[in-house]
Motif scaffolding. Sequence first.
Motif, PDB file in Angstrom:
ATOM      1  N   SER A 161       5.438  28.954  49.202  1.00 33.68           N
ATOM      2  CA  SER A 161       5.151  30.523  49.303  1.00 33.68           C
ATOM      3  C   SER A 161       6.291  31.645  49.289  1.00 33.68           C
ATOM      4  O   SER A 161       5.770  32.850  48.844  1.00 33.68           O
ATOM      5  CB  SER A 161       5.038  30.549  50.805  1.00 33.68           C
ATOM      6  N   THR A 162       7.846  31.180  49.002  1.00 36.68           N
ATOM      7  CA  THR A 162       8.611  31.749  48.616  1.00 36.68           C
ATOM      8  C   THR A 162       8.743  32.904  47.042  1.00 36.68           C
ATOM      9  O   THR A 162       8.766  33.467  47.101  1.00 36.68           O
ATOM     10  CB  THR A 162      10.018  30.996  48.745  1.00 36.68           C
ATOM     11  N   THR A 164       5.597  33.641  45.989  1.00 39.22           N
ATOM     12  CA  THR A 164       4.104  34.091  46.655  1.00 39.22           C
ATOM     13  C   THR A 164       4.897  35.282  46.648  1.00 39.22           C
ATOM     14  O   THR A 164       4.613  36.301  46.474  1.00 39.22           O
ATOM     15  CB  THR A 164       3.295  33.431  47.021  1.00 39.22           C
ATOM     16  N   LEU A 165       5.833  35.031  47.459  1.00 39.71           N
ATOM     17  CA  LEU A 165       6.290  36.275  48.223  1.00 39.71           C
ATOM     18  C   LEU A 165       7.579  37.071  47.097  1.00 39.71           C
ATOM     19  O   LEU A 165       7.174  38.520  46.753  1.00 39.71           O
ATOM     20  CB  LEU A 165       7.560  36.288  49.204  1.00 39.71           C
ATOM     21  N   ARG A 166       8.371  36.245  46.531  1.00 38.01           N
ATOM     22  CA  ARG A 166       8.965  37.089  45.827  1.00 38.01           C
ATOM     23  C   ARG A 166       8.734  37.145  44.324  1.00 38.01           C
ATOM     24  O   ARG A 166       9.003  38.588  43.901  1.00 38.01           O
ATOM     25  CB  ARG A 166      10.199  36.106  44.916  1.00 38.01           C
ATOM     26  N   HIS A 167       7.821  36.844  43.774  1.00 35.66           N
ATOM     27  CA  HIS A 167       7.545  36.928  42.553  1.00 35.66           C
ATOM     28  C   HIS A 167       5.980  37.992  42.135  1.00 35.66           C
ATOM     29  O   HIS A 167       5.571  37.998  41.731  1.00 35.66           O
ATOM     30  CB  HIS A 167       6.824  35.447  41.381  1.00 35.66           C
ATOM     31  N   GLY A 168       5.780  37.677  42.997  1.00 35.83           N
ATOM     32  CA  GLY A 168       4.025  37.763  43.061  1.00 35.83           C
ATOM     33  C   GLY A 168       4.364  39.452  43.712  1.00 35.83           C
ATOM     34  O   GLY A 168       3.866  40.599  43.618  1.00 35.83           O
ATOM     35  N   ILE A 169       3.720  38.978  45.519  1.00 36.20           N
ATOM     36  CA  ILE A 169       3.822  40.434  46.295  1.00 36.20           C
ATOM     37  C   ILE A 169       4.996  41.149  45.664  1.00 36.20           C
ATOM     38  O   ILE A 169       4.176  42.915  45.785  1.00 36.20           O
ATOM     39  CB  ILE A 169       4.043  39.776  47.760  1.00 36.20           C
ATOM     40  N   GLN A 170       6.235  40.930  46.026  1.00 30.36           N
ATOM     41  CA  GLN A 170       7.392  42.317  45.705  1.00 30.36           C
ATOM     42  C   GLN A 170       7.073  42.547  44.505  1.00 30.36           C
ATOM     43  O   GLN A 170       7.797  43.809  44.501  1.00 30.36           O
ATOM     44  CB  GLN A 170       8.388  41.196  46.151  1.00 30.36           C
ATOM     45  N   ASN A 171       6.477  41.821  43.302  1.00 26.64           N
ATOM     46  CA  ASN A 171       6.761  42.760  42.121  1.00 26.64           C
ATOM     47  C   ASN A 171       5.971  43.426  42.326  1.00 26.64           C
ATOM     48  O   ASN A 171       5.695  44.740  41.494  1.00 26.64           O
ATOM     49  CB  ASN A 171       6.475  41.867  41.252  1.00 26.64           C
ATOM     50  N   LEU A 172       4.567  43.681  43.143  1.00 27.00           N
ATOM     51  CA  LEU A 172       3.544  44.184  43.010  1.00 27.00           C
ATOM     52  C   LEU A 172       3.871  45.420  43.813  1.00 27.00           C
ATOM     53  O   LEU A 172       3.490  46.259  43.840  1.00 27.00           O
ATOM     54  CB  LEU A 172       2.559  43.067  43.764  1.00 27.00           C
ATOM     55  N   LEU A 173       4.631  45.491  44.897  1.00 26.20           N
ATOM     56  CA  LEU A 173       4.689  46.319  45.762  1.00 26.20           C
ATOM     57  C   LEU A 173       5.789  47.943  45.231  1.00 26.20           C
ATOM     58  O   LEU A 173       5.542  48.253  44.921  1.00 26.20           O
ATOM     59  CB  LEU A 173       5.392  45.915  47.290  1.00 26.20           C
ATOM     60  N   ASP A 179      11.001  51.919  46.786  1.00 29.40           N
ATOM     61  CA  ASP A 179      11.339  52.265  48.323  1.00 29.40           C
ATOM     62  C   ASP A 179      11.085  51.382  48.435  1.00 29.40           C
ATOM     63  O   ASP A 179      12.422  50.488  49.161  1.00 29.40           O
ATOM     64  CB  ASP A 179      10.714  53.043  49.387  1.00 29.40           C
ATOM     65  N   VAL A 180      10.309  50.059  47.743  1.00 23.83           N
ATOM     66  CA  VAL A 180      10.216  48.898  48.647  1.00 23.83           C
ATOM     67  C   VAL A 180      11.014  48.058  47.545  1.00 23.83           C
ATOM     68  O   VAL A 180      11.162  47.740  46.287  1.00 23.83           O
ATOM     69  CB  VAL A 180       8.958  47.874  48.237  1.00 23.83           C
ATOM     70  N   ARG A 181      12.171  47.444  48.016  1.00 23.35           N
ATOM     71  CA  ARG A 181      13.410  46.391  47.995  1.00 23.35           C
ATOM     72  C   ARG A 181      13.116  45.028  47.543  1.00 23.35           C
ATOM     73  O   ARG A 181      13.460  43.935  46.670  1.00 23.35           O
ATOM     74  CB  ARG A 181      15.635  46.454  48.312  1.00 23.35           C
ATOM     75  N   GLU A 182      13.100  44.321  49.044  1.00 19.91           N
ATOM     76  CA  GLU A 182      12.427  42.894  48.828  1.00 19.91           C
ATOM     77  C   GLU A 182      11.163  42.724  49.968  1.00 19.91           C
ATOM     78  O   GLU A 182      10.718  43.920  50.452  1.00 19.91           O
ATOM     79  CB  GLU A 182      13.169  42.320  49.688  1.00 19.91           C
ATOM     80  N   VAL A 183      10.960  41.671  49.683  1.00 20.82           N
ATOM     81  CA  VAL A 183       9.554  40.970  50.466  1.00 20.82           C
ATOM     82  C   VAL A 183      10.165  40.285  51.892  1.00 20.82           C
ATOM     83  O   VAL A 183      10.699  39.079  51.282  1.00 20.82           O
ATOM     84  CB  VAL A 183       8.599  40.920  50.048  1.00 20.82           C
TER      85      VAL A 183
END
Length: 186
Positions: A161-162, A164-173, A179-183
């Motif tokens: 999940s980490t 997924t959050l960092r490399h998938g969702i964070q990069n997409l956003l 304006d998005v720096r992190e998830v």
Amino acid sequence: MFIQTEATPNPATLKFLPGRVIMPEGTFEAKTSEQGEVSPLAQRLFAVPGVTGVFFGYDFVTVTKADGEWQHLKPAILGGIMEHFMTGAPLFANGYGATEEDSEEFFDPEDASTVETIKELLETRIRPAVAGDGGDITFRGFKDGTVYLVMKGACSGCPSSTATLRHGIQNLLRHFLPDVREVQAV
């Protein structure tokens, strides 16, 4: 009745597909048997020794185990799901329905357009992929460039999940919203 099973990225969670709609809208998650008391199906699944979590999505049920091998737990879980649907029991007792998180969303009103775009990307690009893995991700808040998300089902407690959050969702956003720096998961 034929129920398919699929592995998820979380080795402690297995996805069951009974070939019918489970929840037409929303999701339901119970991490304890007490939380599962509102659902006859969840009660059946928590009665299986070793089951520690139940999640209902649109057309699937994910079950999380604490210990034991899937080869020993799977027959009892399949039997519980099959018995529930064959008896025609309701998914929830006493008119209970899909749950929303207890906490309210939080974000600065000035960030409303950014939040709208985050929610749209979650709904159209991220949630369908995560549902394919037996889980769900919902928006909780946005503050100082950080997006806060709630991970449910197979995603909750998943070793990947980490990533997924960092490399998938964070990069997409970040790609769509500078304006998005992190998830972060909450």
